[in-house]
Enzyme design. Structure first.
Site, PDB file in Angstrom:
ATOM      1  N   GLU A  77       0.841  -1.045  -0.159  1.00 19.93           N
ATOM      2  CA  GLU A  77       0.000   0.034   0.123  1.00 19.93           C
ATOM      3  C   GLU A  77       0.894   1.286  -0.104  1.00 19.93           C
ATOM      4  O   GLU A  77       0.507   2.152  -0.564  1.00 19.93           O
ATOM      5  CB  GLU A  77      -0.954   0.005   1.212  1.00 19.93           C
ATOM      6  CG  GLU A  77      -1.693   1.261   1.337  1.00 19.93           C
ATOM      7  CD  GLU A  77      -2.623   1.248   2.598  1.00 19.93           C
ATOM      8  OE1 GLU A  77      -2.481   0.363   3.537  1.00 19.93           O
ATOM      9  OE2 GLU A  77      -3.551   2.243   2.415  1.00 19.93           O
ATOM     10  N   ASP A 104      -0.491  -5.203   3.042  1.00 20.82           N
ATOM     11  CA  ASP A 104      -0.998  -4.192   3.750  1.00 20.82           C
ATOM     12  C   ASP A 104      -0.276  -4.277   5.069  1.00 20.82           C
ATOM     13  O   ASP A 104      -0.724  -4.990   5.944  1.00 20.82           O
ATOM     14  CB  ASP A 104      -2.629  -4.145   4.084  1.00 20.82           C
ATOM     15  CG  ASP A 104      -3.158  -2.727   4.533  1.00 20.82           C
ATOM     16  OD1 ASP A 104      -2.300  -2.080   4.955  1.00 20.82           O
ATOM     17  OD2 ASP A 104      -4.388  -2.576   4.227  1.00 20.82           O
ATOM     18  N   ILE A 106      -0.324  -2.047   7.654  1.00 19.74           N
ATOM     19  CA  ILE A 106      -1.225  -1.955   8.792  1.00 19.74           C
ATOM     20  C   ILE A 106      -2.464  -1.834   8.263  1.00 19.74           C
ATOM     21  O   ILE A 106      -2.506  -0.794   7.662  1.00 19.74           O
ATOM     22  CB  ILE A 106      -0.722  -0.839   9.848  1.00 19.74           C
ATOM     23  CG1 ILE A 106       0.519  -0.691  10.145  1.00 19.74           C
ATOM     24  CG2 ILE A 106      -1.892  -0.845  10.894  1.00 19.74           C
ATOM     25  CD1 ILE A 106       0.610   0.542  11.389  1.00 19.74           C
ATOM     26  N   ASP A 107      -3.374  -2.731   8.398  1.00 24.22           N
ATOM     27  CA  ASP A 107      -4.642  -2.490   8.097  1.00 24.22           C
ATOM     28  C   ASP A 107      -5.670  -2.021   9.243  1.00 24.22           C
ATOM     29  O   ASP A 107      -5.585  -2.773  10.167  1.00 24.22           O
ATOM     30  CB  ASP A 107      -5.317  -3.774   7.402  1.00 24.22           C
ATOM     31  CG  ASP A 107      -6.760  -3.640   6.831  1.00 24.22           C
ATOM     32  OD1 ASP A 107      -6.990  -2.766   6.167  1.00 24.22           O
ATOM     33  OD2 ASP A 107      -7.860  -4.115   7.315  1.00 24.22           O
ATOM     34  N   THR A 109      -5.235   1.639  10.282  1.00 27.30           N
ATOM     35  CA  THR A 109      -4.350   2.627  10.818  1.00 27.30           C
ATOM     36  C   THR A 109      -4.991   3.468  11.684  1.00 27.30           C
ATOM     37  O   THR A 109      -4.488   3.936  12.710  1.00 27.30           O
ATOM     38  CB  THR A 109      -3.543   3.428   9.460  1.00 27.30           C
ATOM     39  OG1 THR A 109      -2.814   2.397   8.675  1.00 27.30           O
ATOM     40  CG2 THR A 109      -2.706   4.410   9.958  1.00 27.30           C
ATOM     41  N   ASP A 232      -6.120  -4.913   0.969  1.00 28.64           N
ATOM     42  CA  ASP A 232      -7.012  -5.247   2.128  1.00 28.64           C
ATOM     43  C   ASP A 232      -7.653  -6.396   2.170  1.00 28.64           C
ATOM     44  O   ASP A 232      -8.176  -7.098   3.354  1.00 28.64           O
ATOM     45  CB  ASP A 232      -8.430  -4.003   2.020  1.00 28.64           C
ATOM     46  CG  ASP A 232      -7.993  -2.703   1.879  1.00 28.64           C
ATOM     47  OD1 ASP A 232      -7.141  -2.340   2.924  1.00 28.64           O
ATOM     48  OD2 ASP A 232      -8.279  -2.075   1.151  1.00 28.64           O
TER      49      ASP A 232
HETATM   50  C1  IPD Z   1      -8.862   0.846   5.927  1.00 28.66           C
HETATM   51  C2  IPD Z   1      -9.298  -0.371   6.946  1.00 28.66           C
HETATM   52  C3  IPD Z   1     -10.821   0.232   7.070  1.00 28.66           C
HETATM   53  C4  IPD Z   1     -11.976   0.343   5.864  1.00 28.66           C
HETATM   54  C5  IPD Z   1     -10.828   1.193   4.834  1.00 28.66           C
HETATM   55  C6  IPD Z   1      -9.542   0.796   4.725  1.00 28.66           C
HETATM   56  P1  IPD Z   1      -6.301   1.366   6.263  1.00 28.66           P
HETATM   57  O1  IPD Z   1      -7.649   0.557   5.538  1.00 28.66           O
HETATM   58  O2  IPD Z   1      -9.399  -1.606   6.319  1.00 28.66           O
HETATM   59  O3  IPD Z   1     -11.532  -0.912   7.880  1.00 28.66           O
HETATM   60  O4  IPD Z   1     -13.017   0.675   6.211  1.00 28.66           O
HETATM   61  O5  IPD Z   1     -12.020   1.151   3.800  1.00 28.66           O
HETATM   62  O6  IPD Z   1      -8.927   1.868   3.862  1.00 28.66           O
HETATM   63  O7  IPD Z   1      -6.325   2.578   5.530  1.00 28.66           O
HETATM   64  O8  IPD Z   1      -6.456   1.233   7.621  1.00 28.66           O
HETATM   65  O9  IPD Z   1      -4.999   0.333   5.721  1.00 28.66           O
HETATM   66 CA    CA Z   2      -6.177  -1.260   4.451  1.00 33.89          CA
HETATM   67 CA    CA Z   3      -2.794   0.088   5.520  1.00 36.34          CA
END
Ligand code: IPD
Ligand code: CA
Ligand code: CA
Length: 284
Positions: A77, A104, A106-107, A109, A232
């Site tokens: 990402e 990813d 950190i999913d 963040t 994701d």
């Molecule tokens: C997000 C998370 C979140 C989702 C967002 C994503 P990130 O990823 O998965 O739950 O609702 O659409 O973008 O930005 O924390 O890697």
């Molecule tokens: Ca994510």
């Molecule tokens: Ca992320």
């Protein structure tokens, strides 16, 4: 297939061992930084956050993978320009590579930044467009969800199985509030409005990858979200498929690496969820 098997022991480590090692190392480091990050930047919008920990985690994972598999391609990402167009373009360019790692770092963040302990490292390996290894690691609970194509999915060494709810009425369903407030959020809000009264309850915990892992583990009956990215979903999709569930786009077509609007479930409530989103005009 034999080509795939030979490559998988280069440097005497299997794909899966490297994926686990990367997720565990990065996750442990991220946990030490909880409440202690030093730089917070905005990406696509004021709802799209990144810290030096996201970047550091990706760097750590990328270099570990490169050490073991120097010829493999990598999509992370933080190496892609922010925003839905750039993300869609990045996976379109790379999806047919022989071996592609999709990461990813950190999913969740936003959760990490606020100290809300629900975020994960997500690592998938695709072979010619098909995910063959998926790992989602939650460092706060020390839970590592792992799947290998055709070999099942596991958490804490135990085989996972999706839940058995057969109707939306008895289902616990998750979704997300996307960072893209121009297109994705309004569509998803229509879905929230339509689905909430039809299910036992909704959860919006802030990590798509962990929501997917929870569907695989039978802790959620299903999940949908508009406007996600390949990183994701790739690992979580394999976790669910290998746990007996179903992953499609929100219109009900089979999952592939380019899917951005996802519906994932235990399989039993899938058609009902897809139909309810469609009826609400919330599928895209
Ligand atoms: C997000 C998370 C979140 C989702 C967002 C994503 P990130 O990823 O998965 O739950 O609702 O659409 O973008 O930005 O924390 O890697
Ligand atoms: Ca994510
Ligand atoms: Ca992320």
């Amino acid at each position: 297939m034999s080509e795939q098997r030979n490559e998988s022991v280069v440097g005497s480590k299997s794909f899966t061992a490297v994926a686990i090692n990367c997720a565990a190392k990065a996750g442990e480091w991220i946990k030490t930084k909880l409440g202690a990050y030093s730089n917070l930047d905005l990406k696509y919008s004021s709802h799209d956050l990144v810290t030096e920990v996201d970047k550091g985690s990706e760097k750590m994972i990328r270099s570990l993978i490169r050490t073991h598999f120097p010829t493999h391609s990598f999509l992370g990402e933080e190496g892609v320009e922010a925003g839905p167009e750039a993300s869609a373009q990045a996976i379109a360019q790379l999806r047919d590579e022989e071996y592609l790692w999709i990461v990813d770092p950190i999913d969740g963040t936003t959760n990490f930044v606020h100290g809300f302990p629900y975020f994960a490292v997500s690592i998938a390996l695709a072979y010619r467009g098909e995910v063959i290894v998926g790992v989602v690691y939650d460092p706060c609970r020390d839970e590592l969800f792992l799947a290998e194509k055709g070999k099942g999915a596991y958490v804490h060494g135990k085989r996972m199985q999706v839940s058995k709810e057969a109707t939306l009425r008895e289902s616990l369903i998750a979704t997300g509030f996307p960072a893209d407030h121009r297109y994705a959020l309004p569509v998803n809000m229509k879905g929230v409005q339509a689905i909430a009264p039809q299910v036992r309850n909704l959860r919006v915990a802030g990590s798509a990858a962990l929501h997917m892992a929870y569907v695989a583990a039978g802790r959620l009956s299903g999940f949908w979200e508009i406007g996600l990215n390949s990183w994701d979903l790739a690992a979580g999709a394999l976790l669910i498929q290998e746990s007996g569930g179903q992953v499609t786009d929100t219109a009900g077509s089979p999952y592939h690496l380019g899917v951005r609007h996802v519906t994932a479930s235990n399989g039993l409530v899938h058609d009902e969820l897809v139909a309810a989103l469609g009826a609400a005009g919330a599928a895209e």
